[in-house]
Design a protein around this motif. Sequence first.
Motif, short mmCIF file in Angstrom:
data_model
loop_
_atom_site.label_atom_id
_atom_site.label_comp_id
_atom_site.label_asym_id
_atom_site.label_seq_id
_atom_site.Cartn_x
_atom_site.Cartn_y
_atom_site.Cartn_z
N ASN A 328 -0.14 -9.38 -11.72
CA ASN A 328 1.13 -10.06 -11.45
C ASN A 328 1.67 -9.72 -10.06
O ASN A 328 2.87 -9.45 -9.89
N ASP A 329 0.77 -9.71 -9.07
CA ASP A 329 1.16 -9.44 -7.68
C ASP A 329 1.83 -8.08 -7.52
O ASP A 329 2.68 -7.90 -6.64
N THR A 330 1.44 -7.12 -8.34
CA THR A 330 2.02 -5.79 -8.27
C THR A 330 0.93 -4.75 -8.45
O THR A 330 0.04 -4.90 -9.30
N LEU A 331 1.00 -3.71 -7.65
CA LEU A 331 0.13 -2.54 -7.82
C LEU A 331 0.94 -1.45 -8.50
O LEU A 331 2.00 -1.04 -7.99
N ALA A 332 0.48 -1.00 -9.66
CA ALA A 332 1.16 0.05 -10.41
C ALA A 332 0.33 1.32 -10.39
O ALA A 332 -0.87 1.29 -10.70
N LEU A 333 0.94 2.42 -10.00
CA LEU A 333 0.30 3.73 -9.99
C LEU A 333 1.09 4.66 -10.89
O LEU A 333 2.32 4.74 -10.78
N ILE A 355 6.87 10.26 -1.37
CA ILE A 355 6.42 9.21 -2.28
C ILE A 355 7.45 8.09 -2.35
O ILE A 355 7.13 6.90 -2.26
N ARG A 356 8.70 8.47 -2.50
CA ARG A 356 9.75 7.45 -2.60
C ARG A 356 9.92 6.69 -1.28
O ARG A 356 10.17 5.49 -1.27
N GLU A 357 9.77 7.39 -0.15
CA GLU A 357 9.89 6.72 1.15
C GLU A 357 8.77 5.70 1.34
O GLU A 357 9.00 4.59 1.82
N ARG A 358 7.54 6.08 0.97
CA ARG A 358 6.42 5.16 1.11
C ARG A 358 6.64 3.92 0.25
O ARG A 358 6.41 2.79 0.70
N ALA A 359 7.06 4.12 -0.97
CA ALA A 359 7.29 2.98 -1.86
C ALA A 359 8.41 2.09 -1.32
O ALA A 359 8.31 0.86 -1.34
N SER A 360 9.47 2.70 -0.82
CA SER A 360 10.60 1.93 -0.32
C SER A 360 10.23 1.11 0.91
O SER A 360 10.66 -0.03 1.06
N HIS A 378 5.62 7.42 -11.32
CA HIS A 378 5.31 5.98 -11.57
C HIS A 378 5.79 5.18 -10.36
O HIS A 378 6.97 5.21 -10.00
N VAL A 379 4.86 4.46 -9.74
CA VAL A 379 5.15 3.70 -8.52
C VAL A 379 4.68 2.26 -8.72
O VAL A 379 3.58 2.03 -9.22
N GLU A 380 5.52 1.33 -8.30
CA GLU A 380 5.16 -0.08 -8.31
C GLU A 380 5.34 -0.63 -6.90
O GLU A 380 6.42 -0.50 -6.31
N LEU A 381 4.27 -1.23 -6.37
CA LEU A 381 4.28 -1.77 -5.02
C LEU A 381 3.95 -3.26 -5.06
O LEU A 381 2.96 -3.65 -5.70
N PRO A 382 4.76 -4.10 -4.43
CA PRO A 382 4.43 -5.54 -4.38
C PRO A 382 3.23 -5.79 -3.50
O PRO A 382 3.05 -5.15 -2.46
#
Length: 384
Positions: A328-333, A355-360, A378-382
């Motif tokens: 769904n157009d998302t990468l979940a780690l 980690i939070r800075e990279r995701a943001s 838990h990280v979700e990246l578009p």
Amino acid sequence: MARFLRPLLRGTTYTRLLHLWVPMLVVSVWLFIDMSKPWVPAVVLLPVGLIPAVRLGEGVQARLLLTPGAHESAISVAPSASWRDRLRTVLWLEVRMALGVVAMGASVWLPMTTVGLVLAATASRPDDNPFVPVAQPSWVYALLSPLPLLALYGVVVGLGELVTAVARRLLGPSPSERLAALEERTEQLLERNRIARELHDSIGHALTVAVVQAGAARAAGDPAFTDRALDAIEETGRAALEDLERVLGVLRESGGPASSRPALTETDRLLESARLSGAKVDIEVTGPLDGVPGPVSREGYRILQESLTNVLRHAGAVPVRVRIGVANDTLALEVRNPLTAAIPGPGRGSGLRGIRERASLLGGRARTGPDEGDWQVHVELPLR
């Protein structure tokens, strides 16, 4: 007195005077041709200033002669990119010529006036003096002779400051150039932050693995285990050196390709390093990792690396569950490990902030903290 004379000891005073004299060379040539029309050079400057390259040449001259050695001169060295820049260049050329006329006239007539006053005080025939026509010599003129030199000092220093201020105003960066400079500065700061994160992640991971392996080998007292630990330390050190070479390559050549950085397709190397450190890693991958865009894949690799580093650093050789999903157009780690007393509370540590800075930065989100007896990242990246 020393402060008053200080401008005479600065080379900038004389380079600015030279800058004012340069246009007078053209004026002098024209006056030899037709002295009855001294305004012609000023008219010729009107179309000349509209040529885009003229602004570039004037900017180079101004930087070299008006602000020599200055780190930030506030004078642009780019061609005219708009009609506003062209009109500012035309105005600059006219102002420069007008100030040059004043500077040249003062440089010639004021010293000659001083000579005239001296002759008026001493000459036997002072009426031959064209600058100070007097009937009889008088010592009073000797007292007045320094005044033209003081006036020349004021004119030279004052015009130098004035022409520099005008150059910064009329040859200064346009709004578009200021915006471009701001964007370049922002890119440089972002690049520095990225390099700092790269070093923190790669070198921090390698050192953590080496420390854990060395401690485990000492505690085990088993030669076979010690050999495996040394192999793991060697392999991790080699990987860290490769990462360090990539980062140093970016520092040496800012235009280096980002594709040389490790991506999620190289996850096996990370997991093997963690397993050699004693952690029991269980991984589940869903979806094609090859289809993840390069920037997202590279940042995802670093997030996973930092997560595993935190596990080894704070929890030791514990079971770790890694989930990587592309849907769904998302990468979940997701990285989970048993919660121990040694793990810091949520939001603490530079690793979690990274980690939070990279995701943001990629428009994603990250959650870190205790969850059902485990420590979870838990990280979700578009992907778009």
